[in-house]
Design an enzyme around this catalytic site. Structure first.
Site, PDB file in Angstrom:
ATOM      1  CD  GLU A   1      -0.973   0.670   3.673  1.00 53.14           C
ATOM      2  OE1 GLU A   1      -1.423   1.821   3.470  1.00 53.14           O
ATOM      3  OE2 GLU A   1      -1.113   0.053   4.748  1.00 53.14           O
TER       4      GLU A   1
ATOM      5  CB  VAL B   1      -5.803  -1.869   4.186  1.00 54.45           C
ATOM      6  CG1 VAL B   1      -6.257  -3.321   4.059  1.00 54.45           C
ATOM      7  CG2 VAL B   1      -4.498  -1.780   4.977  1.00 54.45           C
TER       8      VAL B   1
ATOM      9  CE  LYS C   1       0.763   1.354  14.543  1.00 56.11           C
ATOM     10  NZ  LYS C   1       0.969   2.125  13.324  1.00 56.11           N
TER      11      LYS C   1
ATOM     12  CB  ALA D   1     -13.626   1.675   4.014  1.00 54.92           C
ATOM     13  CG  ASP D   2      -8.541  -0.633   5.905  1.00 54.84           C
ATOM     14  OD1 ASP D   2      -8.713  -0.001   4.851  1.00 54.84           O
ATOM     15  OD2 ASP D   2      -7.582  -0.424   6.689  1.00 54.84           O
TER      16      ASP D   2
ATOM     17  CE  LYS E   1      -6.975   7.117   5.555  1.00 56.54           C
ATOM     18  NZ  LYS E   1      -7.320   7.415   6.954  1.00 56.54           N
TER      19      LYS E   1
HETATM   20  N1  PSU Z   1      -2.757   1.540  10.707  1.00 53.00           N
HETATM   21  C1  PSU Z   1      -1.424   1.631  10.874  1.00 53.00           C
HETATM   22  N2  PSU Z   1      -0.678   2.272   9.928  1.00 53.00           N
HETATM   23  C2  PSU Z   1      -1.257   2.826   8.796  1.00 53.00           C
HETATM   24  C3  PSU Z   1      -2.670   2.699   8.625  1.00 53.00           C
HETATM   25  C4  PSU Z   1      -3.379   2.052   9.611  1.00 53.00           C
HETATM   26  O1  PSU Z   1      -0.902   1.136  11.857  1.00 53.00           O
HETATM   27  O2  PSU Z   1      -0.527   3.399   7.962  1.00 53.00           O
HETATM   28  C5  PSU Z   1      -3.321   3.236   7.369  1.00 53.00           C
HETATM   29  C6  PSU Z   1      -3.594   2.076   6.377  1.00 53.00           C
HETATM   30  O3  PSU Z   1      -3.410   2.546   5.062  1.00 53.00           O
HETATM   31  C7  PSU Z   1      -5.068   1.779   6.629  1.00 53.00           C
HETATM   32  C8  PSU Z   1      -5.612   3.139   6.910  1.00 53.00           C
HETATM   33  O4  PSU Z   1      -5.713   1.170   5.526  1.00 53.00           O
HETATM   34  O5  PSU Z   1      -4.607   3.781   7.703  1.00 53.00           O
HETATM   35  C9  PSU Z   1      -6.944   3.088   7.659  1.00 53.00           C
HETATM   36  O6  PSU Z   1      -7.520   4.364   7.716  1.00 53.00           O
HETATM   37  P1  PSU Z   1      -9.025   4.529   8.287  1.00 53.00           P
HETATM   38  O7  PSU Z   1      -8.924   4.189   9.743  1.00 53.00           O
HETATM   39  O8  PSU Z   1      -9.350   5.973   8.034  1.00 53.00           O
HETATM   40  O9  PSU Z   1      -9.873   3.578   7.509  1.00 53.00           O
END
Ligand code: PSU
Ligand code: MN
Length: 310
Positions: free
Chosen positions: A25, A112, A163, A145-146, A92
């Site tokens: 990614e 992701v 995390k 959305a992942d 993003k």
């Molecule tokens: N978690 C991490 N490092 C990251 C991300 C998540 O520890 O870099 C990034 C990844 O690209 C993941 C995105 O798909 O954040 C998720 O964002 P959101 O929570 O807005 O869906």
């Protein structure tokens, strides 16, 4: 065929030959790590995959062109542009952002979810990342959305869990609802990214790349259409003590609430604050997990291509 899709020569040749390819990614480059560590890490992940005799394919949107296998120059370009979308920064790109970035000829870094979509369009099967998005702590309706993408796109995603800025039990509930098997690679419990375990159960422990390949192959034979999550504990030597990680995460979440951060900005904001509050220690664990996951993903891609471990 998607006319917006551009494949590097190396990736196109590997796909034609049925050679192992691992997708990577780009949001972790633009929104996950600071400059210039982001460039160094992106290149180190590609090197790790090559060292395991597989081909890396870092995915991003370059001026509206969805690209599978961006060049070193393109990695440096994205890494240097910053996140401020209003000022030529990089968008993003999760599922809902892809048509905007492509339609309006913007630069985009795939999350992701975004990377899974593109990898699937290109015919790739295995994808390595650090941590996936999930359900945010205290905000049970902020569901990345992942998780939904994992429910609808048949890609094997190799990660170090999520995390604990996230609500891990609720994240597992959503994955269950979405029909996503959560595999533990060499572990009986869900890894918590900085630390090797969250204490939460996974669906199945696996100990070899061939087992993962067999499960993913069966998924595709049955036409189930969902993704598969392979969770790999961070290498012991670089894990962060749980109390250090938790203190930084709690501090970062408080700062996010105070700053009123919402939507797609939450995860990048919290990741940056965790980095600050650990004095950079979180980054060591982050990079170690990323490299280890890239190595494991390469072995899974080799197993899926019928090749022995490298
Ligand atoms: N978690 C991490 N490092 C990251 C991300 C998540 O520890 O870099 C990034 C990844 O690209 C993941 C995105 O798909 O954040 C998720 O964002 P959101 O929570 O807005 O869906
Ligand atoms: Mn969110």
């Amino acid at each position: 065929m998607n006319t917006a899709l551009r494949l590097s020569d190396e990736v196109a040749a590997a796909i034609m030959a049925g050679s192992p390819v691992v997708a990577l990614e780009s949001t972790l480059i633009t929104h996950g790590l600071p400059y210039p560590t982001n460039v160094e890490t992106a290149l180190a992940l590609e090197a790790t995959i090559r060292a395991a005799d597989a081909v890396p394919a870092t995915i991003a949107v370059i001026k509206g062109r969805i690209t599978v296998g961006i060049s070193q120059q393109e990695i440096e370009l994205l890494a240097g542009l910053g996140q401020d979308e209003a000022n030529n920064g990089v968008r993003k790109c999760s599922r809902r952002d892809l048509p905007i970035a492509v339609g309006l000829r913007q630069h985009g870094a795939t999350t992701v979810a975004g990377t899974m979509i593109v990898a699937h369009m290109a015919g790739l099967k295995v994808f390595a990342t650090g941590g996936i998005g999930g359900v945010h702590r205290g905000h049970p309706h902020d569901i990345s959305a992942d998780l939904i993408e994992l429910g609808r796109t048949p890609i094997t995603v190799v990660c170090a869990g999520a995390k604990s800025i996230l609500d891990l039990p609720l994240t597992l509930e959503v994955l269950e609802t979405q029909g996503v098997p959560v595999l533990g690679f060499g572990t009986d419990t869900l890894p918590a990214f900085f630390s090797r375990t969250s204490g939460l159960p996974i669906d199945q422990r696996v100990d070899t790349p061939e087992q993962v390949a067999a499960i993913a192959h069966t998924r595709d034979q049955l036409g189930l259409g969902h993704g598969t999550l392979v969770t790999v504990p961070v290498p012991e030597a670089d894990a962060l003590p749980v109390d250090v990680a938790e203190a930084a995460i709690n501090g970062a979440l408080r700062l996010a609430a105070e700053a009123g951060v919402t939507g797609k900005d939450v995860t990048p904001f919290v990741l940056a604050k965790v980095l600050e509050l650990t004095g950079g220690r979180s980054q060591t664990a982050n990079i170690a997990a990323l490299k280890h996951n890239a190595h494991v993903a390469a072995q899974i891609a080799r197993a899926a291509a019928g090749m022995p471990a490298a």
